[in-house]
Design a protein around this motif. Structure first.
Motif, PDB file in Angstrom:
ATOM      1  N   THR A 130       3.430  -1.306   3.293  1.00  0.00           N
ATOM      2  CA  THR A 130       2.857  -2.651   3.179  1.00  0.00           C
ATOM      3  C   THR A 130       1.340  -2.591   3.129  1.00  0.00           C
ATOM      4  N   ILE A 131       0.747  -1.782   4.009  1.00  0.00           N
ATOM      5  CA  ILE A 131      -0.714  -1.639   3.980  1.00  0.00           C
ATOM      6  C   ILE A 131      -1.140  -1.025   2.655  1.00  0.00           C
ATOM      7  N   GLY A 132      -0.373  -0.048   2.166  1.00  0.00           N
ATOM      8  CA  GLY A 132      -0.698   0.569   0.874  1.00  0.00           C
ATOM      9  C   GLY A 132      -0.712  -0.463  -0.245  1.00  0.00           C
ATOM     10  N   ARG A 133       0.292  -1.343  -0.283  1.00  0.00           N
ATOM     11  CA  ARG A 133       0.335  -2.376  -1.318  1.00  0.00           C
ATOM     12  C   ARG A 133      -0.824  -3.355  -1.175  1.00  0.00           C
ATOM     13  N   LEU A 134      -1.195  -3.688   0.075  1.00  0.00           N
ATOM     14  CA  LEU A 134      -2.335  -4.586   0.294  1.00  0.00           C
ATOM     15  C   LEU A 134      -3.625  -3.942  -0.208  1.00  0.00           C
ATOM     16  N   LEU A 135      -3.834  -2.659   0.082  1.00  0.00           N
ATOM     17  CA  LEU A 135      -5.059  -1.985  -0.360  1.00  0.00           C
ATOM     18  C   LEU A 135      -5.118  -1.874  -1.880  1.00  0.00           C
ATOM     19  N   VAL A 136      -3.974  -1.691  -2.515  1.00  0.00           N
ATOM     20  CA  VAL A 136      -3.946  -1.665  -3.982  1.00  0.00           C
ATOM     21  C   VAL A 136      -4.487  -2.983  -4.538  1.00  0.00           C
ATOM     22  N   LYS A 137      -4.081  -4.095  -3.930  1.00  0.00           N
ATOM     23  CA  LYS A 137      -4.555  -5.403  -4.398  1.00  0.00           C
ATOM     24  C   LYS A 137      -5.998  -5.650  -3.993  1.00  0.00           C
ATOM     25  N   VAL A 138      -6.374  -5.202  -2.802  1.00  0.00           N
ATOM     26  CA  VAL A 138      -7.758  -5.403  -2.349  1.00  0.00           C
ATOM     27  C   VAL A 138      -8.727  -4.655  -3.263  1.00  0.00           C
ATOM     28  N   MET A 139      -8.395  -3.424  -3.628  1.00  0.00           N
ATOM     29  CA  MET A 139      -9.286  -2.617  -4.473  1.00  0.00           C
ATOM     30  C   MET A 139      -9.103  -2.902  -5.964  1.00  0.00           C
ATOM     31  N   LYS A 140      -8.079  -3.765  -6.266  1.00  0.00           N
ATOM     32  CA  LYS A 140      -7.826  -4.163  -7.661  1.00  0.00           C
ATOM     33  C   LYS A 140      -7.590  -2.951  -8.564  1.00  0.00           C
ATOM     34  N   ILE A 141      -6.670  -2.096  -8.115  1.00  0.00           N
ATOM     35  CA  ILE A 141      -6.306  -0.946  -8.932  1.00  0.00           C
ATOM     36  C   ILE A 141      -4.864  -1.103  -9.387  1.00  0.00           C
ATOM     37  N   ASN A 142      -4.515  -0.430 -10.429  1.00  0.00           N
ATOM     38  CA  ASN A 142      -3.167  -0.501 -10.973  1.00  0.00           C
ATOM     39  C   ASN A 142      -2.198   0.202 -10.017  1.00  0.00           C
ATOM     40  N   LYS A 143      -1.117  -0.495  -9.650  1.00  0.00           N
ATOM     41  CA  LYS A 143      -0.168   0.099  -8.708  1.00  0.00           C
ATOM     42  C   LYS A 143       0.523   1.321  -9.296  1.00  0.00           C
ATOM     43  N   ASP A 144       0.541   1.434 -10.637  1.00  0.00           N
ATOM     44  CA  ASP A 144       1.164   2.591 -11.279  1.00  0.00           C
ATOM     45  C   ASP A 144       0.191   3.731 -11.544  1.00  0.00           C
ATOM     46  N   SER A 145      -1.087   3.513 -11.211  1.00  0.00           N
ATOM     47  CA  SER A 145      -2.067   4.590 -11.368  1.00  0.00           C
ATOM     48  C   SER A 145      -1.811   5.673 -10.327  1.00  0.00           C
ATOM     49  N   ASP A 146      -2.494   6.793 -10.461  1.00  0.00           N
ATOM     50  CA  ASP A 146      -2.306   7.898  -9.521  1.00  0.00           C
ATOM     51  C   ASP A 146      -2.625   7.463  -8.091  1.00  0.00           C
ATOM     52  N   ASP A 147      -3.765   6.755  -7.941  1.00  0.00           N
ATOM     53  CA  ASP A 147      -4.155   6.324  -6.592  1.00  0.00           C
ATOM     54  C   ASP A 147      -3.229   5.237  -6.066  1.00  0.00           C
ATOM     55  N   GLY A 148      -2.829   4.316  -6.935  1.00  0.00           N
ATOM     56  CA  GLY A 148      -1.916   3.261  -6.511  1.00  0.00           C
ATOM     57  C   GLY A 148      -0.582   3.832  -6.051  1.00  0.00           C
ATOM     58  N   TYR A 149      -0.060   4.780  -6.803  1.00  0.00           N
ATOM     59  CA  TYR A 149       1.206   5.425  -6.444  1.00  0.00           C
ATOM     60  C   TYR A 149       1.052   6.213  -5.142  1.00  0.00           C
ATOM     61  N   ALA A 150      -0.091   6.919  -4.987  1.00  0.00           N
ATOM     62  CA  ALA A 150      -0.310   7.749  -3.801  1.00  0.00           C
ATOM     63  C   ALA A 150      -0.404   6.907  -2.529  1.00  0.00           C
ATOM     64  N   LEU A 151      -0.957   5.681  -2.622  1.00  0.00           N
ATOM     65  CA  LEU A 151      -1.059   4.825  -1.446  1.00  0.00           C
ATOM     66  C   LEU A 151       0.312   4.341  -0.983  1.00  0.00           C
ATOM     67  N   VAL A 152       1.133   3.927  -1.908  1.00  0.00           N
ATOM     68  CA  VAL A 152       2.443   3.387  -1.549  1.00  0.00           C
ATOM     69  C   VAL A 152       3.400   4.513  -1.163  1.00  0.00           C
ATOM     70  N   ASN A 153       3.323   5.617  -1.868  1.00  0.00           N
ATOM     71  CA  ASN A 153       4.201   6.765  -1.598  1.00  0.00           C
ATOM     72  C   ASN A 153       3.395   7.854  -0.891  1.00  0.00           C
ATOM     73  N   TRP A 154       2.936   7.532   0.296  1.00  0.00           N
ATOM     74  CA  TRP A 154       1.969   8.377   0.995  1.00  0.00           C
ATOM     75  C   TRP A 154       2.558   9.701   1.489  1.00  0.00           C
ATOM     76  N   LYS A 155       3.862   9.775   1.629  1.00  0.00           N
ATOM     77  CA  LYS A 155       4.476  11.039   2.050  1.00  0.00           C
ATOM     78  C   LYS A 155       4.650  12.007   0.889  1.00  0.00           C
ATOM     79  N   HIS A 156       4.638  11.470  -0.333  1.00  0.00           N
ATOM     80  CA  HIS A 156       4.870  12.331  -1.475  1.00  0.00           C
ATOM     81  C   HIS A 156       3.681  13.253  -1.693  1.00  0.00           C
ATOM     82  N   PRO A 157       3.919  14.503  -2.032  1.00  0.00           N
ATOM     83  CA  PRO A 157       2.804  15.438  -2.232  1.00  0.00           C
ATOM     84  C   PRO A 157       2.021  15.087  -3.483  1.00  0.00           C
TER      85      PRO A 157
END
Length: 982
Positions: A130-157
């Motif tokens: 949830t925090i990852g999704r909020l930060l994606v919107k706060v920083m206005k980045i694409n959720k499918d970008s590398d950083d957007g994906y890394a925030l939501v899927n934080w356990k993934h290498p």
């Protein structure tokens, strides 16, 4: 005591009511006016609070650096500071600065530092994703970008090393595009106000503006620490006790009886104020920190010895350990309150009076008519009347909610099993013995069948009775046992040997190891971040379980396995399954191949899955097979652990459901036959023994008491010719009353006097500064020696007797033994230890030796000793099983250093390594508790060892020394078969 009115209790005044019970509730933001009305005597700060940036710059990061040993060693006077002293200095400096620059109200900052202890602010309704999704919107980045994906899927290498550490992953992404590069200007007070608002926001539309404001006013480092506070996962390298002691000497005691940071900060703002002893008692409607059970010892005999039972009264109690939630119930004149071990208020769930809740509406008549108020300690469990048994802890909240909606239904319901009473009719009972408290409990509480029951116990005298009870709970798939000393008092927020857990361990494997197919994987966190750290394993559907025309490659979930893997194992599994993993889509689960659980509930869905024909087979061992509704098979493994990768098997030859059922029946039959055989052998041995009985002369003095180990009876009287004046109870290394201390000294030949001047060379023994000791200090005529000296003398005496030495001398006094001494004595005691603190005259205990090695400079190999000892101090006790070395706590290891009749020098250090790893070291091959034998590859000696142990009921495993070292390096117990002698 004949009835409730006859319970003889002292006239102890009630402790003050918890000011946190202000009626506002945890979901209300209080204004200054509200606080002034509720707490007119609270301290006021003279200046605004410090910037939030100062908190992480001057406290969090220095503590973390000290934890990782990345800062220089300070100097106090002429002596280099140790890490724990540096830690205390960092905290003391911050608190001193707060008092000088802000004021005496430290509550605003302490609720951020100890955020997990702040029960005045409700939960944030925010998890990592949830925090990852909020930060994606706060920083206005694409959720499918590398950083957007890394925030939501934080356990993934990914490319970074932050996998598994959510706050660090956020820091790495935020610093690429920060609104600020320098620390922000938000104060600690402003951050608290915003966090209060965030805790009340339950929808994304309410949470997003608050997170945006944080982002606009903080740099990346501040946001990282803010996220740790929100997640309540600080781990800065200092415990709550360290912060409490730095704030006020009575802070920990007040928190133990109130669980309120607010009270600790506001009632103890003045260092000159000290709490009255009577004020350190539990009180009604104020949540206290309960006593906890100590972790189990290496053996059942060690557990019994640790309770310091006397030959005259060797009784202890055995209770079943319940699979529920620790709960305290407060009752007064028809009103109830409930709190969990973590001080979470569950009153709304279980009931506040006899007319509401899932439990209290059924408790009319549960108390004796003489009971006006009471505090009970127990376990809340789930009872299913249709199955007529206790069901798993995970169903408790659901059962409670259903009990509110349908109070008189026949579904699962909360059942409160009470095992202690802490307060009765206005009087605190914590200083009464467990036996006396139990008497009060049984006369105060009446059973309400399957709603409120007094938990039963067994009276025992020997360790063998624990083993019998343990076998019984294993067969019933219970949690384990708790053994208790009935003569003990209740110690708030403490673990000690008066209460000890006894859990089923890997005493025997479940039949043959099981070959299971990997169906899914879970990304790890922390030290295992960036890899699949655990695996979902399953059984093949076959026979009567396979639907007509069904897919023969269909599997059902059976267990999760995450222990026993080395880095090489993970690497090999990754290589063998490379490119075969498929992300799990909850909307399109692979039902054609995998059934997770019936009804869509149960085990967590894996992060990735794999087709069975593309997967691998793991050999897994476990303690037993247990019923469960968590996995689709309906059964699972208790304590599963990885053993091997079965490269010779595939999905078709792995274990099926029908084969598991047949195997379980066979194992149970063999187990019953083996237990019968062992019992017959024991009867034969008992019949063949002749017990030598000693004759006692009426009125003669006793022999030395069985105090520490006392395997040797008789021998020289240690304290003969010495006189003692015992001034106070013993507090360390074990608690013992003044009368017990005097009896102990007399049993070893010493003479006891009740005045210091009876004999010129009387030893004055005391452990705390009471009035008598203070007077002795002023006179300056006597040295005051701690009881630890008595204990050390007796321990060394017995060790010497076991070695065949005379053991008739008392030890010289060391600095650790001195409570007060003259300058001449201080110079003399300094010469009793070497430069590292190692005593010249006595054997150190394992704990002392571990600490000595930790503090000793040098470059020798101290494999995990420092990390282990440090971890014991700093980690939550519940995490002990994950510490390096702690997994050896149940092992008894014999290191065989013989090789063709000569000493094998290469094996000598192994005993030391095993000792530090938590094992007990056996010095005699005939010790029947030996679980492992470390030996060389000498074939002749191996044959001798196997011949010596082949008739034992439990045959030890013979392994090489590499098993110990490799297990420590992997931080898990590795399978022994990899390390068999060639």
């Amino acid at each position: 005591m004949s009835d409730i009115d006859d319970i003889d209790l002292p006239d102890i005044p009630r402790a003050p009511v918890d000011p946190s019970g202000d009626g506002f509730g945890s979901n209300t933001i209080l204004t200054d006016a509200d606080l002034d009305r509720a707490y007119p005597n609270r301290p006021r700060n003279k200046n605004p609070t410090l910037p939030f940036a100062d908190l992480y710059l001057s406290l969090f990061e220095p503590l973390l650096a000290n934890k990782k040993k990345k800062i220089g060693v300070g100097i106090r006077g002429t002596r280099a500071l140790k890490p724990h002293e540096i830690r205390r200095d960092i905290i003391d400096q911050f608190i001193s600065r707060w008092r000088n620059e802000v004021g005496n109200d430290i509550y605003p900052v302490l609720r951020l530092i100890l955020c997990e202890k702040d029960r005045d602010r409700s939960v944030y309704h925010l998890k990592e994703k949830t925090i990852g999704r909020l930060l994606v919107k706060v920083m206005k980045i694409n959720k499918d970008s590398d950083d957007g994906y890394a925030l939501v899927n934080w356990k993934h290498p990914g490319a970074s090393k932050s996998a598994g550490d959510f706050a660090l992953r956020c820091y790495e992404i935020i610093r690429k595009r920060p609104m600020r590069t320098t620390p922000g200007n938000l104060t600690i007070s402003q951050v608290n106000s915003m966090l209060d608002s965030l805790s009340l926001a339950s929808k994304e539309g309410e949470q997003l503006p608050i997170m945006t404001e944080f982002y606009n006013n903080m740099n990346a480092s501040e946001l990282m620490w803010l996220i740790r506070i929100i997640m309540r996962q600080m781990k800065v390298g200092a415990t709550e006790r360290t912060f409490f002691d730095a704030w006020h000497p009575d802070a920990a005691a007040l928190f133990n009886i109130s669980s309120s940071l607010k009270r600790v900060c506001w009632e103890l703002s003045d260092l000159e104020f000290r709490m009255d002893p009577d004020g350190k008692s539990v009180s009604l409607m104020s949540c206290f920190q309960p006593q906890l059970a100590q972790f189990q010892k290496r053996s059942l005999d060690d557990a019994v010895k640790a309770m310091n039972l006397t030959p005259e009264d060797p009784v202890f109690w055995i209770e079943e350990k319940l699979d529920g939630e620790r709960m305290q119930m407060h009752y007064e004149n028809g009103n109830f309150m409930f709190w969990s071990r973590k001080a979470k208020d569950y009153t709304r769930l279980y009931g506040s009076c006899f007319d509401d809740g899932s439990l209290t509406r059924h408790l009319r008549g549960a108390f004796d008519t003489g009971v006006k108020s009471i505090i009970l300690d127990g376990e809340m469990i789930t009872w299913d009347p249709r199955l007529d048994c206790v069901v798993s802890f995970g169903t408790l909240k659901t059962a409670a909610l259903e009990g509110i909606r349908n109070p008189y239904g026949d579904g699962p319901r909360p059942l409160f099993r009470v095992f202690d009473i802490l307060h009765l009719n206005g009087e605190c009972l914590i200083n009464y013995t467990l036996q006396d408290r139990r008497t009060a409990l049984e006369r105060s509480v009446k059973t309400v069948v399957r709603r409120l029951e007094v938990h039963g116990y067994e009276v025992a005298r020997e360790a063998v009775e624990i083993e019998r009870a343990l076998r019984k709970v294993i067969s019933e798939a219970s949690e384990g046992l708790v053994i208790k000393n009935p003569r003990s008092v209740y110690r708030l927020n403490d673990r000690n040997d008066d209460w000890m857990k006894v859990k089923p361990e890997y005493m025997t494997e479940f039949g043959e190891s099981l070959d299971l197919v990997v169906l899914g994987g879970y990304w790890g966190s922390g030290t295992r971040g960036g890899i699949l750290s655990s695996y979902l394993c399953g059984l093949r559907v076959d026979g009567n379980h396979l639907e007509p025309g069904g897919n023969p490659m269909k599997f059902r979930s059976f267990c999760k396995v995450g222990g026993g893997f080395t880095a090489n194992d993970y690497s090999k599994i990754a290589h063998m399954t490379d490119s075969q993993w498929i992300p799990w889509d909850p909307k399109k689960p692979p039902n054609e191949y995998i059934e997770i659980v019936a009804g869509g509930r149960g085990v967590d869905q894996p992060d990735v899955w794999i087709r069975p024909d593309k997967s691998i087979v793991l050999e897994v061992k476990a303690a037993s097979v247990i019923p469960t509704d968590e996995f689709r098979v309906g059964k699972s493994l208790r304590f599963p652990r990885f053993r091997h990768i079965r490269e010779d098997k595939d999905w078709q030859s792995a274990l099926s459901i029908s084969e598991l059922i047949a195997l379980k029946e066979e194992v149970e039959k063999e187990k019953a036959e083996e237990e019968k055989r062992i019992e017959v052998e024991k009867r034969k041995q008992r019949a063949g023994k002749r017990i030598k009985r000693e004759y006692a002369v009426l009125g003669a003095s006793d022999k030395p008491a069985d105090f520490i180990s006392s395997t040797v009876q008789g021998g020289p009287w240690l304290f003969e010719g010495h006189s003692f004046y015992v001034v106070s109870d013993a507090a360390t290394p074990k608690k013992m009353g003044k009368a017990e201390m005097e009896h102990l000294i007399k049993s070893y030949g010493g003479k006891i006097y009740q005045t210091k001047d009876a004999v010129s060379d009387t030893h004055v023994i005391g452990d705390r500064n009471n009035v008598k000791i203070s007077a002795l200090k002023k006179e300056g005529t006597h040295d005051v020696i701690r009881p630890a000296w008595i204990f050390d003398c007796i321990r060394q005496h017995e060790l010497d007797l076991q070695r065949g030495q005379k053991g008739d001398y008392i030890l010289p006094i060391e600095a650790r033994h001195v409570l007060h001494a003259t300058a001449s004595v201080e110079r003399r005691v300094a010469a009793t230890v070497d430069q590292y603190g190692d005593s010249y005259a006595r054997d150190l205990t394992t704990e002392e030796l571990s600490k000595l090695l930790q503090d000793m400079p040098g470059t020798f190999d101290r494999t995990f000793v420092v990390a282990f000892a440090k971890g014991l101090c700093e980690r939550d006790q519940r995490e002990l099983d994950e510490l390096p070395g702690w997994m050896f706590k149940t092992f008894v290891i014999y290191v065989d250093t013989r090789d063709h009749g000569e000493a094998n020098e290469n094996l000598k250090p192994t005993a030391c390594l095993a000792l530090f790893a938590g094992a007990r070291i056996a010095h005699d091959l005939h010790d029947i508790e030996i679980t492992h034998i470390v030996a060389s590859n000498c074939q002749q000696r191996l044959r001798e060892l196997r011949e010596a142990i082949k008739w034992r009921p439990r045959i030890p495993r013979i392994i090489t020394k590499d098993w110990l070292k490799s297990s420590l390096e992997a931080r898990t117990v590795l399978d022994e078969e990899r390390f068999l002698p060639v």
